[in-house]
Design a protein around this motif. Sequence first.
Motif: not given
Length: 305
Positions: A26-45
């Motif tokens: 879910l944390a990967v989906m929200l930035p990627f699909r909802i905000l169009s913000f590809p993000d890798l922070t989930s691997e650290g958070s």
Amino acid sequence: MDILNAWIALIPVTLAQSLILSFVVLAVMLPFRILSFPDLTSEGSYPLGGCVCAVALIAGVPPLPALLIAATAGFLAGCATAFIHLRFRIHTLLAGILITTMLYSINLRIMGKANQPIFSEPKVYDWLSPLSLSASWTKIVLVGVLALVTYLVLNLWFTTERGTAMRAVGANSDMAEAQGINVWRATIGGIGLAGAFSAFGGGLMVQSQGFADVNMGLGVLINALAALMIGEAILGRTTLRRQLAAPFVGAVVYYQLISVCLAAGLPPGDLKIATGVFVLVMLAAPTMGFRRRNAGTPAKESFRE
């Protein structure tokens, strides 16, 4: 038959694990699909939440507040990524890499060492001990309820004015800003929310396995991406409800595929290859289908003035 029996025996374990890690999906989906913000922070958070939760439990904090503290730490990590991108115009992926890299040292500082056992500390799963369920089914019931509540709350929130504004920012940030939407607040809040879910999943996993490790997030991003692709392939992304359900369905299906590989005798060290193949198939399937449908179709003549 041996493979089938082995797979059936693995179902409770993998189902419990998949429900916990569905929060990371879910944390990967929200930035990627909802905000169009590809993000890798989930691997650290994700490990951040686990480390913070472990230290909080050792300090005497009850299990649920420890999870909330972990989620708050993940929220701040996500906000930091979004702020770096917005303030310094650094690409979203690079901003996420920077935060994830720094979080490794922060996690070491938090725990004081690379690994912290919490076997003797209270867990949220102890709440269901009166039901006399097995350890796996206790986790399935508790985390399943949490996942369902999260899905319902998000589904409701994204239909509110602020939730719709966040979706508008993801669709077209310039148009959203022209309509008076605060792009900074929506972006920072959305990425922070994703970080909170990832850290919450890390806290649940630490309480499930009984220890925290600074390397527990290694490879979790590719697993989450594979689960997301599978969920979207099954449910589609045509409606908000389907998009929000895809992480949970995808996580369950993905880990059942992993359990099939283990039951078939695939060495655990080769699971990363299987994960990569799953992601490749999910990403390539729509393109290959499109090419097959258009094979043999004559090209249209160019428009002539």
